[in-house]
Design a protein around this motif. Structure first.
Motif, PDB file in Angstrom:
ATOM      1  N   SER A   1      29.747  26.995   8.392  1.00 52.76           N
ATOM      2  CA  SER A   1      30.105  28.250   7.748  1.00 52.76           C
ATOM      3  C   SER A   1      30.187  28.049   6.242  1.00 52.76           C
ATOM      4  CB  SER A   1      31.434  28.782   8.282  1.00 52.76           C
ATOM      5  OG  SER A   1      32.489  27.869   8.022  1.00 52.76           O
ATOM      6  N   GLY A   2      30.032  29.164   5.515  1.00 47.89           N
ATOM      7  CA  GLY A   2      30.015  29.117   4.049  1.00 47.89           C
ATOM      8  C   GLY A   2      28.681  29.622   3.547  1.00 47.89           C
ATOM      9  N   ALA A   3      28.709  30.736   2.810  1.00 46.29           N
ATOM     10  CA  ALA A   3      27.475  31.348   2.336  1.00 46.29           C
ATOM     11  C   ALA A   3      26.645  30.355   1.532  1.00 46.29           C
ATOM     12  CB  ALA A   3      27.802  32.577   1.484  1.00 46.29           C
ATOM     13  N   GLY A   4      25.377  30.219   1.904  1.00 47.62           N
ATOM     14  CA  GLY A   4      24.468  29.333   1.189  1.00 47.62           C
ATOM     15  C   GLY A   4      24.496  27.888   1.640  1.00 47.62           C
ATOM     16  N   ALA A   5      25.474  27.512   2.434  1.00 43.88           N
ATOM     17  CA  ALA A   5      25.593  26.111   2.855  1.00 43.88           C
ATOM     18  C   ALA A   5      24.400  25.683   3.695  1.00 43.88           C
ATOM     19  CB  ALA A   5      26.879  25.919   3.644  1.00 43.88           C
ATOM     20  N   THR A   6      24.041  24.421   3.564  1.00 46.66           N
ATOM     21  CA  THR A   6      22.975  23.857   4.392  1.00 46.66           C
ATOM     22  C   THR A   6      23.471  22.589   5.068  1.00 46.66           C
ATOM     23  OG1 THR A   6      22.051  22.484   2.606  1.00 46.66           O
ATOM     24  CG2 THR A   6      21.221  24.746   2.825  1.00 46.66           C
ATOM     25  N   ILE A   7      22.789  22.233   6.124  1.00 49.50           N
ATOM     26  CA  ILE A   7      23.135  21.010   6.857  1.00 49.50           C
ATOM     27  C   ILE A   7      21.853  20.303   7.250  1.00 49.50           C
ATOM     28  CG2 ILE A   7      23.207  22.160   9.113  1.00 49.50           C
ATOM     29  CD1 ILE A   7      25.615  20.242   9.729  1.00 49.50           C
ATOM     30  N   ALA A   8      21.920  18.992   7.348  1.00 46.75           N
ATOM     31  CA  ALA A   8      20.753  18.209   7.744  1.00 46.75           C
ATOM     32  C   ALA A   8      21.185  16.974   8.503  1.00 46.75           C
ATOM     33  CB  ALA A   8      19.939  17.811   6.517  1.00 46.75           C
ATOM     34  N   ARG A   9      20.364  16.569   9.434  1.00 50.42           N
ATOM     35  CA  ARG A   9      20.560  15.290  10.113  1.00 50.42           C
ATOM     36  C   ARG A   9      20.125  14.185   9.156  1.00 50.42           C
ATOM     37  NH1 ARG A   9      17.120  13.975  15.426  1.00 50.42           N
ATOM     38  NH2 ARG A   9      15.580  13.417  13.828  1.00 50.42           N
ATOM     39  N   ASP A  10      21.037  13.305   8.818  1.00 50.10           N
ATOM     40  CA  ASP A  10      20.770  12.276   7.823  1.00 50.10           C
ATOM     41  C   ASP A  10      20.598  10.927   8.503  1.00 50.10           C
ATOM     42  OD1 ASP A  10      20.772  10.477   5.681  1.00 50.10           O
ATOM     43  OD2 ASP A  10      22.170  11.685   4.508  1.00 50.10           O
ATOM     44  N   GLY A  11      19.391  10.427   8.489  1.00 47.49           N
ATOM     45  CA  GLY A  11      19.097   9.132   9.096  1.00 47.49           C
ATOM     46  C   GLY A  11      19.092   7.990   8.103  1.00 47.49           C
ATOM     47  N   THR A  12      19.460   8.281   6.859  1.00 46.95           N
ATOM     48  CA  THR A  12      19.529   7.258   5.815  1.00 46.95           C
ATOM     49  C   THR A  12      20.971   6.877   5.508  1.00 46.95           C
ATOM     50  OG1 THR A  12      17.479   8.065   4.816  1.00 46.95           O
ATOM     51  CG2 THR A  12      18.911   6.693   3.440  1.00 46.95           C
ATOM     52  N   ASN A  13      21.793   7.878   5.269  1.00 50.48           N
ATOM     53  CA  ASN A  13      23.206   7.643   4.964  1.00 50.48           C
ATOM     54  C   ASN A  13      24.051   7.955   6.197  1.00 50.48           C
ATOM     55  OD1 ASN A  13      22.861   7.128   2.028  1.00 50.48           O
ATOM     56  ND2 ASN A  13      22.142   9.259   2.037  1.00 50.48           N
ATOM     57  N   PHE A  14      24.257   6.951   7.033  1.00 51.37           N
ATOM     58  CA  PHE A  14      25.076   7.111   8.226  1.00 51.37           C
ATOM     59  C   PHE A  14      25.979   5.897   8.374  1.00 51.37           C
ATOM     60  CE2 PHE A  14      21.114   5.096   9.535  1.00 51.37           C
ATOM     61  CZ  PHE A  14      21.554   4.033  10.296  1.00 51.37           C
ATOM     62  N   LYS A  15      27.066   6.071   9.138  1.00 49.11           N
ATOM     63  CA  LYS A  15      28.033   4.991   9.301  1.00 49.11           C
ATOM     64  C   LYS A  15      27.941   4.343  10.666  1.00 49.11           C
ATOM     65  CE  LYS A  15      31.589   2.403   8.219  1.00 49.11           C
ATOM     66  NZ  LYS A  15      31.476   1.334   7.219  1.00 49.11           N
ATOM     67  N   ILE A  16      27.814   5.137  11.721  1.00 43.38           N
ATOM     68  CA  ILE A  16      27.680   4.607  13.077  1.00 43.38           C
ATOM     69  C   ILE A  16      26.497   5.282  13.744  1.00 43.38           C
ATOM     70  CG2 ILE A  16      30.153   4.138  13.257  1.00 43.38           C
ATOM     71  CD1 ILE A  16      30.385   6.582  15.030  1.00 43.38           C
ATOM     72  N   GLY A  17      25.987   4.673  14.807  1.00 44.65           N
ATOM     73  CA  GLY A  17      24.840   5.261  15.487  1.00 44.65           C
ATOM     74  C   GLY A  17      23.615   5.251  14.597  1.00 44.65           C
ATOM     75  N   THR A  18      22.871   6.356  14.595  1.00 40.41           N
ATOM     76  CA  THR A  18      21.637   6.436  13.802  1.00 40.41           C
ATOM     77  C   THR A  18      21.589   7.647  12.877  1.00 40.41           C
ATOM     78  OG1 THR A  18      20.572   7.555  15.679  1.00 40.41           O
ATOM     79  CG2 THR A  18      20.239   5.183  15.491  1.00 40.41           C
ATOM     80  N   TYR A  19      22.572   8.543  12.980  1.00 38.75           N
ATOM     81  CA  TYR A  19      22.573   9.729  12.137  1.00 38.75           C
ATOM     82  C   TYR A  19      23.987  10.094  11.688  1.00 38.75           C
ATOM     83  CZ  TYR A  19      18.037  10.378  14.427  1.00 38.75           C
ATOM     84  OH  TYR A  19      16.775  10.184  14.926  1.00 38.75           O
ATOM     85  N   ALA A  20      24.054  10.795  10.566  1.00 41.95           N
ATOM     86  CA  ALA A  20      25.268  11.460  10.102  1.00 41.95           C
ATOM     87  C   ALA A  20      24.921  12.922   9.867  1.00 41.95           C
ATOM     88  CB  ALA A  20      25.778  10.819   8.820  1.00 41.95           C
ATOM     89  N   ALA A  21      25.952  13.731   9.647  1.00 40.90           N
ATOM     90  CA  ALA A  21      25.746  15.129   9.282  1.00 40.90           C
ATOM     91  C   ALA A  21      25.913  15.255   7.775  1.00 40.90           C
ATOM     92  CB  ALA A  21      26.738  16.027  10.004  1.00 40.90           C
ATOM     93  N   ALA A  22      24.884  15.728   7.090  1.00 40.40           N
ATOM     94  CA  ALA A  22      24.932  15.935   5.647  1.00 40.40           C
ATOM     95  C   ALA A  22      25.149  17.423   5.375  1.00 40.40           C
ATOM     96  CB  ALA A  22      23.642  15.466   4.994  1.00 40.40           C
ATOM     97  N   VAL A  23      26.295  17.744   4.810  1.00 35.56           N
ATOM     98  CA  VAL A  23      26.660  19.131   4.523  1.00 35.56           C
ATOM     99  C   VAL A  23      26.562  19.356   3.020  1.00 35.56           C
ATOM    100  CG1 VAL A  23      28.470  20.879   4.696  1.00 35.56           C
ATOM    101  CG2 VAL A  23      28.208  19.165   6.515  1.00 35.56           C
ATOM    102  N   THR A  24      25.854  20.421   2.621  1.00 35.12           N
ATOM    103  CA  THR A  24      25.664  20.722   1.208  1.00 35.12           C
ATOM    104  C   THR A  24      26.275  22.075   0.864  1.00 35.12           C
ATOM    105  OG1 THR A  24      23.598  19.455   1.133  1.00 35.12           O
ATOM    106  CG2 THR A  24      23.979  21.030  -0.642  1.00 35.12           C
ATOM    107  N   ARG A  25      27.145  22.065  -0.121  1.00 37.59           N
ATOM    108  CA  ARG A  25      27.747  23.301  -0.624  1.00 37.59           C
ATOM    109  C   ARG A  25      26.798  23.950  -1.618  1.00 37.59           C
ATOM    110  NH1 ARG A  25      30.611  25.460  -4.933  1.00 37.59           N
ATOM    111  NH2 ARG A  25      32.574  26.577  -4.488  1.00 37.59           N
ATOM    112  N   VAL A  26      26.562  25.260  -1.457  1.00 37.40           N
ATOM    113  CA  VAL A  26      25.708  26.015  -2.368  1.00 37.40           C
ATOM    114  C   VAL A  26      26.417  27.325  -2.706  1.00 37.40           C
ATOM    115  CG1 VAL A  26      23.443  27.046  -2.776  1.00 37.40           C
ATOM    116  CG2 VAL A  26      23.643  25.020  -1.307  1.00 37.40           C
ATOM    117  N   GLY A  27      27.169  27.321  -3.796  1.00 38.87           N
ATOM    118  CA  GLY A  27      27.782  28.550  -4.261  1.00 38.87           C
ATOM    119  C   GLY A  27      29.204  28.795  -3.791  1.00 38.87           C
TER     120      GLY A  27
END
Length: 212
Positions: A59-85
């Motif tokens: 939630s959050g107007a303009g926000a985006t999310i992506a599966r991040d396979g580069t910057n992760f701590k455990i497993g193979t992915y993290a959730a990358a949340v980007t604030r936009v506005g």
């Protein structure tokens, strides 16, 4: 040991660890209420890699999310949340997994998560019981993974137990991984969530920490 304690999955159980190690009060305090099951490691993205991962809501107007396979701590992915506005968050309501409203009201819960951010005072985690909210400190910035925790005593009239992963006050991206929810005040850093079903890594960590 009382072998009549309800089995894991029984909504009347105190917790996962209480069903596993019944008479150890230290373990009971840090026991896994459900550790968000397999959804705290962000390995499942059924709807797509730029849509909120399974069981989570962005939630959050303009926000985006992506599966991040580069910057992760455990497993193979993290959730990358980007604030936009506007401020944004990735949220999961763990009410049912925490025993339902009749159980979690007036009880103490702690949320923990690995968080990575490159800007200070932007990324944090929060527990929201529908009446009040408690937030962790913000990530300090600097690109390293930090283990953040927050504890709440659920209100007597609580309507939910929602885990929230937030990016606030300025446009930037942050990564979240290894989200864990426990009943009690101690939440050890997650090293593997899926390990509960296979290697039992979290159980092993809790046992080692308590010198059992």
């Amino acid at each position: 040991m009382d072998l009549t304690t309800p089995a894991v999955g029984d909504p009347t159980k105190q917790s996962w660890a209480a069903a596993m190690v019944i008479n150890d009060t230290q373990l009971r305090d840090r026991s896994v209420a459900d550790l968000l099951r397999c959804f705290g490691d962000f390995e499942d993205w059924t709807a797509g890699t730029t849509v909120a991962p399974d069981q989570w809501t962005l939630s959050g107007a303009g926000a985006t999310i992506a599966r991040d396979g580069t910057n992760f701590k455990i497993g193979t992915y993290a959730a990358a949340v980007t604030r936009v506005g506007t401020d944004c968050q990735l949220a999961l309501n763990a009410s049912t997994w925490a025993g339902g409203t009749g159980y979690y009201r007036s009880r103490v819960f702690t949320l923990g998560a690995w968080v990575r951010a490159t800007v200070a005072s932007r990324a944090r985690i929060r527990l929201n019981d529908g009446v009040a909210q408690q937030a962790s400190s913000y990530h300090t910035g600097g690109s390293a993974w930090e283990w953040l925790t927050v504890t709440i005593t659920a209100d007597a009239a609580a309507t939910q137990l929602q885990a929230e992963l937030q990016v606030n006050t300025g446009n930037t991206a942050a990564q979240f991984d290894g989200v864990v929810l426990v009943e009690g005040t101690t939440c050890p850093p997650a090293s593997s969530l899926r390990g509960v079903g296979s290697s039992l890594s979290i159980a092993t960590t809790m046992l080692a920490d308590d010198l059992v």
